[in-house]
Design a protein around this motif. Structure first.
Motif, short mmCIF file in Angstrom:
data_model
loop_
_atom_site.label_atom_id
_atom_site.label_comp_id
_atom_site.label_asym_id
_atom_site.label_seq_id
_atom_site.Cartn_x
_atom_site.Cartn_y
_atom_site.Cartn_z
N LEU B 110 40.09 35.08 45.31
CA LEU B 110 40.43 34.30 46.02
C LEU B 110 41.16 33.28 46.03
CD1 LEU B 110 37.47 33.14 46.91
CD2 LEU B 110 37.06 32.07 45.03
N GLN B 112 44.53 33.18 46.01
CA GLN B 112 45.31 34.29 47.63
C GLN B 112 44.78 33.86 48.60
OE1 GLN B 112 47.16 38.15 46.54
NE2 GLN B 112 46.63 39.39 48.57
N GLU B 113 43.46 34.08 49.21
CA GLU B 113 42.67 33.57 50.99
C GLU B 113 43.10 32.11 50.88
OE1 GLU B 113 38.47 34.93 50.92
OE2 GLU B 113 38.54 33.31 52.09
N HIS B 114 43.11 30.62 49.61
CA HIS B 114 43.09 30.21 50.21
C HIS B 114 44.52 29.64 49.83
CE1 HIS B 114 39.78 29.62 47.24
NE2 HIS B 114 38.94 29.13 48.71
N ASN B 116 46.91 31.79 51.99
CA ASN B 116 47.15 31.85 53.11
C ASN B 116 46.43 31.24 54.37
OD1 ASN B 116 49.37 34.48 52.71
ND2 ASN B 116 47.21 35.17 51.29
#
Lengths: 298, 220
Positions: B110, B112-114, B116
């Motif tokens: 999560l 990593q998602e934030h 990117n």
């Protein structure tokens, strides 16, 4: 003579050539070239509003999901715009691998327990115009049996849903999804109602900021497949707010059920009734990372 | 740059010179060079220079590790990237580094998602680059085998913002190349990476970046 002249110039040019060589272009020439560029993060949550989105719980992550749907807002302040009557579903999702996630849940509606398997088949990339996910849901109704008593056997309480979730992120802000759906009910009371209900879902997302998005969702099932007093239109409009670790999804919808077979084919309020059909609802997600990615350690 | 390799070059020079010297004797008149020695010197210089530039001053990144720590005592937010590309020109002191933003791997997916989606905006800004020059390149003494402190002045381009940075690092000669290690802080505000206050993950104001770069001589 030519040989010496040539070798002289070769040496000379190799010196000049290297001096002129630019580190920028050298770096550019050696940067890893990605043949396949994947498009990630098509939707914020694993559910758009009622239905599943193409996003799966990440590998090693446990997602706790609280969903609420209140009564229709039509009664106004008397029951505080429906907030007095709440139906809930809470569930856990877990990402087993990058492409497979599982989940279980429990709903107020029908006192139903549900479980699902969600498998990523294709990811959107520069070679693939959309991502595809396959979803299978099984649910069991444990509420009191209201139909013929002799029909009350275990199998008749089961509901199955299969969905092919096809989604595409068109731009950084705009994503869309279509969801062909087959709901199978093992038992229907009305002889005209079908055990198999075919439906089509449409989901849209438009990001209004980095952490907020407007989402819309529509499911259509031809009402002739359904039992009396149920409508085949499920409409939902909402706002996703992401706060890092949490996702709040606030919305208006005419469906009270939160499992596929409930909001497709068991929606009692027709959206054309306006405020007498529309409910306030929210989904609240919280993600806990159970298994950390070992590649990332210092 | 090792002593034995330099020695080989000198031997090679002489070997080549012996040949060219003999030929040169015949062609000096054609080239209007009165002094054979001038020719000899010139050739020797050119050859050595080309060899020097070619094999010994240009180094490319072989293995790399870029890590950063953006957390607070409450929550660890860290990531690692091993997909960088870089070159060092030891003659001029120029350094160029390129880091693909999408290849930062986090412990929590999560985050990593934030990273990117919300902070680095990797779709819009796919890579972070640094282009700089070693300030004390002339006083560098890598032959000694001791790690040498360097100050690299240059431009860090991240999240679409260019900032002048002075980065301190340590460089040392290795068996077959160079090893560069560095640790420095990047202020998120300088790069227009906003830290919203309502966010549960508390981001540090300054992010600590650590580099471990292993270079080898560049051959085409």
């Amino acid at each position: 003579m030519y040989r010496i002249k040539n070798s002289f110039f070769i040496v000379l040019f190799s010196v000049l050539g290297l001096k002129a060589q630019n580190l920028d272009s050298l770096v550019a020439s050696l940067e890893p070239k990605e043949n396949i560029k994947y498009t990630d993060y098509i939707f914020k949550g694993t559910k758009i509003i009622n239905g599943h989105s193409i996003e799966c719980t990440k590998k090693g992550a446990l997602q706790l999901m609280f969903q609420h749907r209140f009564s229709p807002i039509g009664n106004g302040i008397k029951d505080f715009f429906g907030l007095d009557g709440a139906t809930i579903r809470f569930g856990f999702d877990y990402g087993i691998t990058k492409w497979l996630s599982v989940g279980i849940g429990r709903s107020t509606t029908q006192k139903a327990y549900d479980g699902f398997l969600k498998a990523k088949l294709f990811k959107q990339s520069n070679k693939m115009p959309f991502g595809i996910v396959l979803l299978g849901t099984t649910a069991i109704k444990t509420d009191n049996w209201t139909a013929k008593l002799e029909d009350d056997i275990f199998a008749h309480r089961m509901f199955y849903t299969t969905q092919l979730i096809i989604a595409r992120k068109f731009t950084e802000r705009f994503s869309a999804q279509i969801t062909p759906t087959l709901v199978h009910r093992n038992y229907v009371t009305n002889p005209n109602a079908q055990n198999n209900v075919f439906a089509l879902g449409l989901g849209l997302r438009y990001k209004i900021s980095k952490r907020m998005a407007i989402v819309g969702e529509y499911f259509y099932a031809n009402a002739r497949q359904l039992e009396d007093n149920y409508f085949g239109n499920t409409v939902a409009l909402g706002l996703d707010i992401e706060t890092g670790g949490h996702i709040f999804q606030l919305h208006f919808t005419n469906a009270s059920g939160m499992v596929e077979h409930q909001f497709i084919g068991m929606t009692r309020e027709n959206i054309t009734n306006g405020i007498n059909s529309i409910r306030i609802g929210f989904n609240l997600n919280r993600v806990f990372t159970l298994v950390k990615n070992s590649e990332s350690s210092w | 740059m090792k002593k034995n390799s330099r020695f080989t070059i000198v031997i090679l020079c002489f070997y080549k010179l012996k040949k060219t010297f003999l030929i040169c004797l015949n062609f000096t008149s054609c080239l209007h060079l009165d002094n054979i020695l001038t020719m000899k010197k010139l050739l020797c210089f050119l050859f050595f220079a080309s060899y020097y530039t070619n094999a010994q001053s240009l180094f490319m990144l072989k293995t790399s590790q870029v890590t950063f720590f953006a957390g607070t005592p409450i929550e660890d937010i860290d990531a690692k990237n091993t997909k960088s590309t870089s070159f060092i020109n030891l003659k001029t002191g120029d350094i160029m580094v390129s880091i693909p933003n999408k290849d930062f791997v986090f412990k929590r997916g999560l985050m990593q998602e934030h990273f990117n989606e919300n902070y680095m905006e990797s779709e819009k800004y796919p890579k972070s680059t640094f282009k700089g020059t070693i300030q004390n390149i002339d006083s560098l003494n890598l032959q000694s085998g001791e790690p040498q402190k360097i100050a690299v002045k240059g431009i860090l381009n991240m999240h679409g913002v260019e900032q002048n940075q002075l980065i301190n690092a340590v460089i040392s000669a290795q068996k077959n190349g160079l090893f560069v290690e560095s640790s420095f802080f990047v202020k998120l505000e300088d790069f227009k990476i906003d830290r919203p206050k309502i966010v549960w993950e508390k981001l540090a104001e300054k992010v600590e970046v650590k580099l471990k770069f292993e270079y080898v001589p560049y051959q085409k």
